[in-house]
Design an enzyme around this catalytic site. Structure first.
Site, PDB file in Angstrom:
ATOM      1  N   GLY A  46      39.341  41.847  31.367  1.00 36.47           N
ATOM      2  CA  GLY A  46      38.762  42.400  30.145  1.00 36.47           C
ATOM      3  C   GLY A  46      38.025  43.690  30.439  1.00 36.47           C
ATOM      4  N   PRO A 144      50.693  28.456  43.606  1.00 35.81           N
ATOM      5  CA  PRO A 144      49.525  28.734  42.760  1.00 35.81           C
ATOM      6  C   PRO A 144      48.682  29.857  43.377  1.00 35.81           C
ATOM      7  CG  PRO A 144      49.790  26.372  43.072  1.00 35.81           C
ATOM      8  CD  PRO A 144      50.730  27.044  44.037  1.00 35.81           C
ATOM      9  N   CYS A 147      42.209  34.223  41.426  1.00 30.27           N
ATOM     10  CA  CYS A 147      41.606  35.548  41.565  1.00 30.27           C
ATOM     11  C   CYS A 147      40.163  35.473  41.113  1.00 30.27           C
ATOM     12  CB  CYS A 147      42.383  36.543  40.702  1.00 30.27           C
ATOM     13  SG  CYS A 147      41.724  38.223  40.718  1.00 30.27           S
ATOM     14  N   HIS A 189      48.924  40.919  45.987  1.00 26.49           N
ATOM     15  CA  HIS A 189      47.914  40.654  44.958  1.00 26.49           C
ATOM     16  C   HIS A 189      46.935  41.829  44.855  1.00 26.49           C
ATOM     17  CE1 HIS A 189      45.186  37.692  42.778  1.00 26.49           C
ATOM     18  NE2 HIS A 189      44.354  38.690  43.061  1.00 26.49           N
ATOM     19  N   GLU A 190      46.448  42.310  46.001  1.00 30.71           N
ATOM     20  CA  GLU A 190      45.477  43.409  45.991  1.00 30.71           C
ATOM     21  C   GLU A 190      46.118  44.734  45.599  1.00 30.71           C
ATOM     22  OE1 GLU A 190      42.580  42.418  45.907  1.00 30.71           O
ATOM     23  OE2 GLU A 190      42.947  40.435  46.745  1.00 30.71           O
ATOM     24  N   HIS A 193      46.158  44.999  41.918  1.00 30.56           N
ATOM     25  CA  HIS A 193      44.882  45.435  41.354  1.00 30.56           C
ATOM     26  C   HIS A 193      44.764  46.958  41.350  1.00 30.56           C
ATOM     27  CE1 HIS A 193      42.702  41.834  40.383  1.00 30.56           C
ATOM     28  NE2 HIS A 193      42.827  41.313  41.595  1.00 30.56           N
TER      29      HIS A 193
END
Length: 233
Positions: A46, A144, A147, A189-190, A193
């Site tokens: 968000g 799975p 974060c 994953h990073e 981001h």
């Protein structure tokens, strides 16, 4: 000095010294400064910073005090929250820097079977500035994934089995590192981001899970998710 706290126009029973009068006076009408990045907490989904493609670090700035301070802050937050990876946007700074670390002691948190099937292995503290990722093995495996920017939830995500990271380390030296299994997952994953992507964009949607759902039932809903070190209460 004693202040009677009724409104912001409180009156002191003593007069501040002249040297501090200006600051004393401003305290009555200026709002307290907001918390500013780099944060010592993890930004949550968000926050616009998590949806922006991070800017590259100018090469001449890689060893600057500012970048070194940011890296130190990232490592501190990563360890504070027991993460295995963190990207700069997760502490509010939209720059292309990531840190990773998979400590040996984490092996005790998994069964030997899980540790093996997920291809987990120790990864010393690793820093990349302006990283680039190349896929070495296009086979994907699904597990799975959670974060700290989506605190309290997880979902199944498919990731490539082997990748190569290239970039600059914290000393400004060129670096490349081949990763496989779980460490390859951390890197992907990073990297996401840094491109404004959160794992919820990639997950199998019907696997999205509240990681403390059992505690919610056991405690009749009296459960809080904190956005600092403690997870639930």
């Amino acid at each position: 000095m004693f202040l009677v706290q009724v409104t912001r126009r409180n009156i002191s029973n003593s007069v501040p010294v002249a040297s501090s009068f200006g600051r004393w006076y401003r305290d009555f009408w200026q709002p307290a400064p907001a918390n500013e990045p780099p944060y010592d907490h993890v930004t949550q989904i968000g926050d616009p910073v998590l949806r922006k493609k991070a800017d590259p670090v100018p090469p001449e700035m890689a060893k600057s005090p500012e970048v070194q301070y940011l890296i130190k802050s990232m490592v501190n937050v990563m360890r504070k929250f027991s993460c295995v990876g963190l990207a700069a946007p997760q502490i509010g700074i939209s720059l292309r820097i990531l840190v990773m670390e998979f400590k040996e002691k984490l092996k005790d948190e998994y069964t030997s079977a899980e540790y093996k099937i997920k291809e987990m292995e120790t990864l010393p503290l690793t820093v990349f500035i302006n990283p680039e990722l190349k896929v070495l093995n296009y086979e994907k495996k699904t597990f799975p994934e959670a974060c700290q920017s989506v605190r309290g939830y997880s979902g199944e995500v498919a990731r490539y089995s082997e990748v190569l990271l290239r970039g600059v380390d914290e000393n400004g030296s060129e670096k490349e590192l081949a990763l496989k299994g779980w460490n390859a997952r951390i890197a992907q994953h990073e990297m996401d981001h840094l491109d404004g992507i959160v794992y919820t964009d990639l997950m199998k949607r019907n696997t999205f899970t509240c990681t403390c759902w059992q505690a919610v039932n056991e405690k009749r809903g009296r459960v809080s998710i904190f956005f600092h070190k403690k997870m639930i209460n």
